[in-house]
Write a protein that holds these residues in place. Structure first.
Motif, short mmCIF file in Angstrom:
data_model
loop_
_atom_site.label_atom_id
_atom_site.label_comp_id
_atom_site.label_asym_id
_atom_site.label_seq_id
_atom_site.Cartn_x
_atom_site.Cartn_y
_atom_site.Cartn_z
N SER A 269 -10.90 -1.28 6.63
CA SER A 269 -10.85 -2.71 6.94
C SER A 269 -9.93 -3.47 5.98
O SER A 269 -9.39 -4.51 6.32
CB SER A 269 -12.25 -3.32 6.92
OG SER A 269 -12.80 -3.17 5.63
N ALA A 270 -9.72 -2.92 4.79
CA ALA A 270 -8.84 -3.58 3.81
C ALA A 270 -7.41 -3.72 4.34
O ALA A 270 -6.65 -4.58 3.89
CB ALA A 270 -8.82 -2.80 2.49
N TYR A 271 -7.07 -2.88 5.34
CA TYR A 271 -5.71 -2.96 5.91
C TYR A 271 -5.54 -4.16 6.84
O TYR A 271 -4.45 -4.41 7.34
CB TYR A 271 -5.35 -1.63 6.61
CG TYR A 271 -5.09 -0.55 5.59
CD1 TYR A 271 -3.81 -0.30 5.12
CD2 TYR A 271 -6.15 0.18 5.05
CE1 TYR A 271 -3.58 0.66 4.15
CE2 TYR A 271 -5.92 1.15 4.08
CZ TYR A 271 -4.63 1.38 3.63
OH TYR A 271 -4.41 2.32 2.65
N LEU A 272 -6.61 -4.91 7.05
CA LEU A 272 -6.48 -6.18 7.78
C LEU A 272 -6.39 -7.34 6.80
O LEU A 272 -6.07 -8.46 7.19
CB LEU A 272 -7.69 -6.40 8.70
CG LEU A 272 -7.82 -5.47 9.90
CD1 LEU A 272 -9.05 -5.81 10.71
CD2 LEU A 272 -6.57 -5.52 10.78
N TYR B 124 -11.30 -7.63 -3.58
CA TYR B 124 -11.28 -8.43 -2.35
C TYR B 124 -12.70 -8.57 -1.82
O TYR B 124 -13.61 -7.84 -2.22
CB TYR B 124 -10.37 -7.79 -1.30
CG TYR B 124 -10.83 -6.46 -0.76
CD1 TYR B 124 -10.63 -5.29 -1.50
CD2 TYR B 124 -11.49 -6.36 0.46
CE1 TYR B 124 -11.06 -4.06 -1.02
CE2 TYR B 124 -11.91 -5.13 0.95
CZ TYR B 124 -11.70 -3.98 0.20
OH TYR B 124 -12.13 -2.78 0.68
N HIS B 125 -12.83 -9.52 -0.93
CA HIS B 125 -14.13 -9.75 -0.30
C HIS B 125 -13.91 -9.94 1.19
O HIS B 125 -12.87 -10.46 1.61
CB HIS B 125 -14.78 -10.99 -0.91
CG HIS B 125 -16.16 -11.23 -0.40
ND1 HIS B 125 -17.27 -10.56 -0.91
CD2 HIS B 125 -16.63 -12.01 0.60
CE1 HIS B 125 -18.34 -10.94 -0.24
NE2 HIS B 125 -17.99 -11.82 0.68
N GLY C 287 -13.45 -14.90 1.65
CA GLY C 287 -12.51 -13.79 1.78
C GLY C 287 -12.09 -13.63 3.23
O GLY C 287 -12.11 -14.58 4.01
N LYS C 288 -11.75 -12.39 3.60
CA LYS C 288 -11.20 -12.14 4.94
C LYS C 288 -12.29 -12.10 6.00
O LYS C 288 -13.27 -11.39 5.87
CB LYS C 288 -10.48 -10.77 4.92
CG LYS C 288 -9.85 -10.38 6.23
CD LYS C 288 -8.54 -11.11 6.45
CE LYS C 288 -8.02 -10.95 7.86
NZ LYS C 288 -8.47 -12.01 8.79
#
Ligand code: NDP
Length: 331
Positions: A118-121, A300-301, A325-326
Motif C-alpha cells: 500500500s505504501a506504493y500509493l 508514513y501513516h 496520512g494517506k
C-alpha cells in the motif's frame, strides 16, 4: 459478477454519494497477451475532484456514466503475458472495478515484498514524489530555515514536513484538528502546529509559531490559510503551490488578496507544479524515499477504509478531513 463504480453526475460544489453509481458486469477474462487483475488497494485523491468537472485541465475529465479511475494496487490472478506472474502485485492508474483485464501497459511491478504494498500509493508513490520534488526542486530548503506546510497531516503534507526536518528546517504544520496537530509532533516531529479550525487570527498564529518569518511555504490548500501565511514571508521566500483543496468545491471564482505587491517587495517565488513536471527525476526520488524509509529516517501513516463499496465515501472524506496520512481503501 464484477462490481464497478461509475461517475453518474458531475458534482456541483461538494461531491455527494449520489454522484456515484455501482453497477455489476460479467467477470472479465484475460485474452492473449492480457492479464487479469484483482484490485487490492485503491487510492482516493483530492485531484479526482477536478476530473469530475467537465473542464479541460492537465488530465482529461472523467466521462459521465463511465468507470472512475485512480492509483490502484492490484494482484495478478491470471496471466497470458510472461512479464507478469500470478500473485505479482502491480501499481498503475486503473478503473474502480473489483476485477479488470489489462495489457500491462503503464503498470509497474512492485518488487519489494518487505514493504507493505500500500505504501506504493502514498510515500513511495505519487504523493511521496509530489512532496519530495515539490519541496526540493521549488522550495529548495536550507539548514535553519522555517518551512510552513498546509494540509500538513495529509498524504503529501506529512511527507513534506519530514523531509523538511531531514533538510534541517524548523517545520510548522497547519492542520484541521488538535488530534492531527498532536500527531504531527509525536509521529512526524514537526516543531510547531496550528489548528486552523480553532484559530481566530491565523496571521497572528503564524507570527507566533514562526518568530523568524517564513522562508518556504508548501501550499496544499490555498484560500484564506495561504493568504495568512503570505503576510509572514521573508525576503527570497519560496512557495511551491501543490494544491488548493479549500477551493476545489467552489462554485464561483474566489477573489483573494492581490499577491503581486508582497511578492515584489519580498523578491519571493510562488510556483505551481504538477508532479509529472519532474518525471525525469522520479527514479532518483523513488530511490531516496525508499532508502529513507528502510533506514527509518522517514515514516508514513495511512487511514485505511475497508471494502470496495466504501470507495466513494472515502473520497468524500478527504473534504471533511477524515484522513490522517494517506487515505486508502482496502478492497
Ligand atoms: P490529503 O491527504 O492532504 O487529504 C486532504 C486533506 O485536506 C484533508 O484531510 C483535510 O485535512 C484537508 N482539507 C480538506 N478541506 C480543506 C479546506 N477547506 N481547507 C483546508 N484544508 C482542507 O490529500 P493529499 O495529500 O493527497 O493532497 C494534498 C494537496 O496536494 C491537495 O490539494 C492535492 O490536490 C495536491 N496534490 C497535488 C499534486 C501535484 O502534482 N501538484 C499531487 C498530489 C496532490 P484537515 O483536517 O487538515 O483540514
Amino acid at each position: 459478477m464484477n462490481k464497478v463504480i461509475l461517475l453518474d453526475n458531475r458534482p456541483v460544489g461538494k461531491p455527494a454519494l449520489s454522484d456515484f453509481k455501482f453497477i455489476s458486469e460479467e467477470m472479465p477474462v484475460a485474452d492473449d497477451g492480457e492479464i487479469l487483475l484483482k484490485t487490492v488497494y485503491v487510492s482516493v485523491d483530492p485531484y479526482l475532484r477536478g476530473r469530475m468537472n467537465d473542464a479541460k485541465s492537465y488530465v482529461p475529465p472523467f466521462e459521465l456514466h463511465k468507470p472512475i479511475s485512480s492509483g490502484i494496487i492490484a494482484q495478478v490472478v491470471d496471466s497470458n503475458d510472461s512479464a507478469f506472474k500470478i500473485g505479482d502485485y502491480v501499481s498503475g492508474n486503473l478503473d474502480w472495478k473489483e476485477y479488470q483485464v489489462s495489457t500491462g501497459n503503464g503498470l509497474q511491478l512492485i518488487g519489494a515484498p518487505d514493504i507493505d504494498v500500500s505504501a506504493y500509493l502514498g510515500v513511495l508513490g505519487m504523493t511521496g514524489l509530489t512532496a519530495y520534488l515539490g519541496l526540493l526542486e521549488i522550495g529548495v530548503p536550507k539548514q535553519g530555515e522555517t518551512l510552513v506546510v498546509s494540509g500538513a497531516a495529509g498524504a503529501v503534507g506529512s511527507v513534506v514536513g519530514q523531509i523538511g526536518k531531514i533538510m534541517g528546517c524548523r517545520v510548522v504544520g497547519i492542520t484541521g484538528s488538535d488530534h492531527k496537530a498532536n500527531f504531527l509532533k509525536s509521529k512526524f516531529h514537526f516543531d510547531e502546529t496550528i489548528n486552523y479550525k480553532n484559530t481566530v487570527d491565523l496571521n497572528r498564529a503564524i507570527k507566533t509559531t514562526c518568530p523568524d518569518g517564513v522562508d518556504i511555504y508548501f501550499d496544499n490548500v490555498g484560500g484564506k490559510i495561504s493568504d495568512a501565511v503570505l503576510q509572514n514571508i521573508n525576503k527570497h521566500a519560496r512557495m511551491p503551490l501543490c494544491g488548493a483543496i479549500s477551493m476545489y468545491n467552489n462554485t464561483s471564482q474566489a477573489l483573494g488578496p492581490y499577491v503581486q505587491p508582497i511578492l515584489v517587495s519580498k523578491s519571493a517565488l510562488m510556483q505551481g507544479f504538477i508532479v509529472s513536471d519532474f518525471a525525469d527525476k522520479f527514479p532518483a526520488a523513488k530511490k531516496q524515499l525508499f532508502n529513507w524509509l528502510k533506514e527509518g529516517t522517514l515514516t508514513y501513516h495511512e487511514t485505511v477504509i475497508n471494502g470496495f463499496d466504501a470507495i466513494p465515501e472515502a473520497f468524500l472524506g478527504l473534504f471533511e478531513g477524515n484522513n490522517e496520512g494517506k487515505m486508502i481503501v482496502k478492497v
